[in-house]
Motif scaffolding. Structure first.
Motif, PDB file in Angstrom:
ATOM      1  N   LEU A 270      -9.558 -11.254   1.696  1.00 59.52           N
ATOM      2  CA  LEU A 270      -8.588 -10.283   2.185  1.00 59.52           C
ATOM      3  C   LEU A 270      -7.597  -9.865   1.107  1.00 59.52           C
ATOM      4  O   LEU A 270      -7.224 -10.670   0.250  1.00 59.52           O
ATOM      5  CB  LEU A 270      -7.800 -10.898   3.355  1.00 59.52           C
ATOM      6  N   VAL A 271      -7.174  -8.619   1.198  1.00 63.34           N
ATOM      7  CA  VAL A 271      -6.099  -8.107   0.347  1.00 63.34           C
ATOM      8  C   VAL A 271      -4.934  -7.752   1.266  1.00 63.34           C
ATOM      9  O   VAL A 271      -5.077  -6.939   2.183  1.00 63.34           O
ATOM     10  CB  VAL A 271      -6.552  -6.869  -0.449  1.00 63.34           C
ATOM     11  N   LYS A 272      -3.799  -8.384   1.031  1.00 67.77           N
ATOM     12  CA  LYS A 272      -2.658  -8.223   1.933  1.00 67.77           C
ATOM     13  C   LYS A 272      -1.981  -6.871   1.743  1.00 67.77           C
ATOM     14  O   LYS A 272      -1.733  -6.436   0.619  1.00 67.77           O
ATOM     15  CB  LYS A 272      -1.651  -9.341   1.669  1.00 67.77           C
ATOM     16  N   GLN A 310       3.095 -15.973  12.006  1.00 71.70           N
ATOM     17  CA  GLN A 310       3.173 -14.814  11.122  1.00 71.70           C
ATOM     18  C   GLN A 310       2.246 -13.710  11.619  1.00 71.70           C
ATOM     19  O   GLN A 310       1.203 -13.983  12.211  1.00 71.70           O
ATOM     20  CB  GLN A 310       2.768 -15.211   9.705  1.00 71.70           C
ATOM     21  N   LEU A 311       2.631 -12.493  11.361  1.00 77.01           N
ATOM     22  CA  LEU A 311       1.852 -11.328  11.758  1.00 77.01           C
ATOM     23  C   LEU A 311       1.679 -10.465  10.517  1.00 77.01           C
ATOM     24  O   LEU A 311       2.647  -9.902  10.010  1.00 77.01           O
ATOM     25  CB  LEU A 311       2.609 -10.570  12.854  1.00 77.01           C
ATOM     26  N   ASN A 312       0.454 -10.413  10.008  1.00 75.90           N
ATOM     27  CA  ASN A 312       0.206  -9.715   8.748  1.00 75.90           C
ATOM     28  C   ASN A 312      -0.935  -8.706   8.881  1.00 75.90           C
ATOM     29  O   ASN A 312      -1.811  -8.857   9.741  1.00 75.90           O
ATOM     30  CB  ASN A 312      -0.150 -10.712   7.639  1.00 75.90           C
ATOM     31  N   ALA A 313      -0.913  -7.719   8.013  1.00 71.89           N
ATOM     32  CA  ALA A 313      -1.985  -6.724   7.953  1.00 71.89           C
ATOM     33  C   ALA A 313      -2.717  -6.863   6.617  1.00 71.89           C
ATOM     34  O   ALA A 313      -2.087  -7.097   5.573  1.00 71.89           O
ATOM     35  CB  ALA A 313      -1.406  -5.317   8.096  1.00 71.89           C
ATOM     36  N   TYR A 314      -4.014  -6.722   6.668  1.00 73.67           N
ATOM     37  CA  TYR A 314      -4.857  -6.877   5.479  1.00 73.67           C
ATOM     38  C   TYR A 314      -5.937  -5.796   5.457  1.00 73.67           C
ATOM     39  O   TYR A 314      -6.305  -5.231   6.497  1.00 73.67           O
ATOM     40  CB  TYR A 314      -5.582  -8.234   5.482  1.00 73.67           C
ATOM     41  N   ASP A 315      -6.460  -5.555   4.277  1.00 72.47           N
ATOM     42  CA  ASP A 315      -7.754  -4.892   4.134  1.00 72.47           C
ATOM     43  C   ASP A 315      -8.745  -5.992   3.774  1.00 72.47           C
ATOM     44  O   ASP A 315      -8.497  -6.784   2.860  1.00 72.47           O
ATOM     45  CB  ASP A 315      -7.718  -3.822   3.043  1.00 72.47           C
ATOM     46  N   VAL A 316      -9.835  -6.051   4.502  1.00 71.94           N
ATOM     47  CA  VAL A 316     -10.830  -7.094   4.251  1.00 71.94           C
ATOM     48  C   VAL A 316     -11.860  -6.538   3.270  1.00 71.94           C
ATOM     49  O   VAL A 316     -12.273  -5.384   3.372  1.00 71.94           O
ATOM     50  CB  VAL A 316     -11.485  -7.569   5.568  1.00 71.94           C
ATOM     51  N   GLN A 350      -4.429  -8.877  10.918  1.00 68.41           N
ATOM     52  CA  GLN A 350      -5.042  -7.633  11.379  1.00 68.41           C
ATOM     53  C   GLN A 350      -5.843  -7.019  10.226  1.00 68.41           C
ATOM     54  O   GLN A 350      -5.286  -6.750   9.158  1.00 68.41           O
ATOM     55  CB  GLN A 350      -3.961  -6.651  11.836  1.00 68.41           C
ATOM     56  N   LEU A 351      -7.133  -6.808  10.431  1.00 73.99           N
ATOM     57  CA  LEU A 351      -8.014  -6.313   9.378  1.00 73.99           C
ATOM     58  C   LEU A 351      -8.088  -4.791   9.484  1.00 73.99           C
ATOM     59  O   LEU A 351      -8.970  -4.217  10.129  1.00 73.99           O
ATOM     60  CB  LEU A 351      -9.387  -6.979   9.490  1.00 73.99           C
ATOM     61  N   LYS A 352      -7.149  -4.158   8.833  1.00 71.95           N
ATOM     62  CA  LYS A 352      -6.828  -2.749   9.065  1.00 71.95           C
ATOM     63  C   LYS A 352      -7.981  -1.802   8.748  1.00 71.95           C
ATOM     64  O   LYS A 352      -8.284  -0.890   9.532  1.00 71.95           O
ATOM     65  CB  LYS A 352      -5.591  -2.400   8.222  1.00 71.95           C
ATOM     66  N   ASN A 353      -8.635  -1.992   7.610  1.00 80.73           N
ATOM     67  CA  ASN A 353      -9.693  -1.050   7.245  1.00 80.73           C
ATOM     68  C   ASN A 353     -10.913  -1.184   8.150  1.00 80.73           C
ATOM     69  O   ASN A 353     -11.546  -0.177   8.523  1.00 80.73           O
ATOM     70  CB  ASN A 353     -10.086  -1.196   5.768  1.00 80.73           C
ATOM     71  N   ALA A 354     -11.262  -2.404   8.538  1.00 79.89           N
ATOM     72  CA  ALA A 354     -12.385  -2.603   9.459  1.00 79.89           C
ATOM     73  C   ALA A 354     -12.036  -2.053  10.845  1.00 79.89           C
ATOM     74  O   ALA A 354     -12.894  -1.474  11.536  1.00 79.89           O
ATOM     75  CB  ALA A 354     -12.737  -4.080   9.544  1.00 79.89           C
ATOM     76  N   MET A 355     -10.789  -2.219  11.237  1.00 83.06           N
ATOM     77  CA  MET A 355     -10.333  -1.707  12.530  1.00 83.06           C
ATOM     78  C   MET A 355     -10.426  -0.175  12.578  1.00 83.06           C
ATOM     79  O   MET A 355     -10.886   0.413  13.570  1.00 83.06           O
ATOM     80  CB  MET A 355      -8.892  -2.157  12.749  1.00 83.06           C
ATOM     81  N   LYS A 356     -10.007   0.461  11.487  1.00 82.96           N
ATOM     82  CA  LYS A 356     -10.049   1.931  11.439  1.00 82.96           C
ATOM     83  C   LYS A 356     -11.495   2.423  11.462  1.00 82.96           C
ATOM     84  O   LYS A 356     -11.806   3.445  12.110  1.00 82.96           O
ATOM     85  CB  LYS A 356      -9.354   2.420  10.162  1.00 82.96           C
TER      86      LYS A 356
END
Length: 566
Positions: A270-272, A310-316, A350-356
């Motif tokens: 993951l990239v935060k 903790q609540l963080n967003a990442y690109d996987v 939250q895996l933002k790019n996969a979610m999008k």
């Protein structure tokens, strides 16, 4: 052949199904004579029905190139990525063993290219998003114990045995030379590959510049060869300033459908996204207040959720093992240990790019086809992101221990625990969204979240009854339908009744929390059989989605080359 939904398959049922398919389409197994343009006869061979099934189901996966902006990473962090990918690939090999057995022997035995690729996606010859339906000739029902237990072992035999680690997270059950059941720790059973993975994490740790990441990688390296994961889990929770992250090891227990005890290997790299993560920080502190307002009797909400989560967003940038099989995970809530959750909280990633990718390629096309046109504009990515995010946060709400001394909810419900916990997180996540919109902490209107949740149910019920998240969404769909929370219009669209949707949300929250708090396994089993099923009218709609080519899930093109790294 339309998508099949076979929720309670026995080996005999599956074998009968295969025989019927072959008899119906028997002519397709034989060479067919046809004339070419010169009037000469040619021989054409039509694929057998199982190959047709695999090809059709494979078409339901949309390919996605898994990339991310790496510009915020240092050069040493970029050098770490290939090492982490190599370690992740070892987790992938181990998960193959747990899910099926020998990967190469299976794939090399499959001559049909579509069937082979579909087996690769499913880590075996069973369709994970269709109740583990077998799609390779010669295979019957998948063992509920997967590769964790001997195929001929019964639950009664294990319970009566003197095995000390009957329900351990990090051991397999095997027979000794005399046929007696024994437990073998993972670090012994998978010794050689785990040593290789451990060494790769050490090499990555040597490159790490951020102290928290370095410590975590060093401890995780040790954990892989000792099965003592607690120190590295604590270090992972203490790690706050890292830009690169890796989740690696035996983590989730869904693959063990016999007991939901033993964990399967997987890895995420993951990239935060530090900007998004900063925005999300405030919500965790609100958990105790939200817990007090849960729509359930007081005894089921006495526990106080931790606020150190903790609540963080990442690109996987890489998936491997369990999280890469069948439906792809788009959010992660760890650690799973109830003890650590109480003392350290959890990290909701939250895996933002996969979610999008799933929103654009799956949820939005489903909404355009099935959501009433008057409400289609309420299906929004921000609402989808919030619903998924608060699903993960909601794992921290509710109840972890039964109210009558049966121990933890997890131990009381055993194999029925995982799917009901996912259902709880779905519905309490929506409860949290509702309260936060009312408090002005989330932008409204609430209609966006409810309609997007409805579209999300229609996306996730396609995961089938063999998967915990699919069961959870089936329960929500059937419960909400019975309560009038949505109606099916004459032209075949789903229209949300906002007031009844809220009432149904509260009612289902109460039901699930009560079942968990009571540790009432028989009642949960009954609920699953009655409501965690796809009924004919919904199945017809799901079949239409498949016929229109709307994907069920995504599959990744990923790796060093895709990321533009050497």
């Amino acid at each position: 052949m339309n998508s099949l939904h076979l929720p309670f398959l026995t080996e005999k049922t599956i074998n009968d199904m295969q025989s019927i398919l072959k008899s119906i389409l028997f002519g397709s197994l034989l060479p067919i004579a046809a004339c070419n343009n010169n009037g000469e006869q040619e021989k054409k061979t039509v694929k057998d029905p199982l190959q047709q099934y695999a090809a059709q189901r494979l078409a339901g996966y949309a390919p996605v190139k898994l990339t991310a902006d790496l510009s915020a990473l240092s050069e040493k962090e970029k050098q770490m990525i290939p090492l982490l990918i190599e370690a992740a690939d070892i987790m992938d090999e181990l998960y193959w063993q747990q899910s099926y057995g020998n990967k190469d022997s299976l794939l090399n035995s499959i001559t049909d290219s579509a069937s082979r690729e579909f087996a690769r996606i499913n880590y075996g010859p069973w369709d994970k998003l269709n109740s583990d339906t077998p799609f390779i000739a010669g295979y019957g029902a998948k063992s509920h114990g997967a590769g964790f237990y001997p195929a001929d072992m019964t639950k009664e035999e294990l319970e009566k045995s003197d095995v000390k680690d009957k329900h351990g997270e990090y051991s397999v059950i095997r027979r000794d030379s005399a046929g007696k059941l024994i437990a073998i720790p993972y670090h012994q059973f998978y010794q050689e590959p785990l040593k290789r993975a451990s060494e790769l994490l050490k090499q990555a740790a040597a490159l790490a510049e951020e102290p928290g990441l370095k410590k975590y990688l060093e401890l995780r390296s040790e954990a892989l060869i000792t099965d003592n994961f607690k120190p590295s889990d604590i270090a992972w929770m203490d790690m706050k300033d890292n830009g690169l992250d890796v989740i690696i090891g035996p983590i989730e227990n869904y693959e063990d459908q016999l007991y939901n005890s033993r964990n399967a290997y997987e890895a995420y790299i993951l990239v935060k996204d530090k900007v998004w993560s900063k925005k999300l920080e405030k919500y965790v502190s609100m958990l105790p207040a939200l817990q007090k307002g849960l729509p359930v009797d007081e005894k089921y909400k006495k526990e106080v959720p931790g606020t150190s989560s903790q609540l963080n967003a990442y690109d996987v940038i890489y998936y491997a093992g369990h999280c890469n099989s069948g439906g792809k995970t788009i959010a992660v809530n760890l650690p799973n240990s109830e003890e650590l959750q109480k003392t350290k909280g959890t990290r909701r990633s939250q895996l933002k790019n996969a979610m999008k990718a799933k929103f654009d390629q799956i949820l939005l096309p489903i909404a355009k086809d099935l959501i009433d046109p008057s409400q289609l504009g309420q299906v929004q990515f921000d609402a989808f992101f919030s619903n998924v995010m608060f699903h993960e946060v909601a794992h921290g709400l509710g109840i972890k221990n039964t109210v009558d001394g049966k121990g933890t909810v997890r131990s009381a419900l055993q194999e029925q625990g995982s799917w009901l916990e996912e259902a709880k997180a779905d519905i309490l996540g929506l409860y949290m969204v509702t309260k936060l919109v009312e408090m002005g902490e989330l932008p409204g209107p609430i209609e966006n979240y409810y309609t997007t949740f409805m579209a999300g149910i229609l996306r996730s019920v396609r995961f089938g009854a063999g998967e915990a998240h699919g069961k959870a969404n089936m329960l929500a769909f059937n419960y909400f339908e019975e309560k009038g929370a949505f109606v099916k219009t004459q032209d075949g669209h789903y229209k949300v009744d906002m007031a009844k949707f809220r009432d149904a949300m509260n009612g289902l929250s109460n039901l699930i929390l009560t079942l968990q708090g009571n540790g009432d396994k028989p009642a949960v089993e009954t609920l699953m059989k009655e409501k965690a099923v796809v009924r004919p009218d919904l199945q017809a709609d799901l079949n239409k989605l498949q016929q229109k080519g709307i994907p069920v899930d995504i599959t990744f093109e990923q790796g060093v080359k895709v990321l533009g790294l050497k």
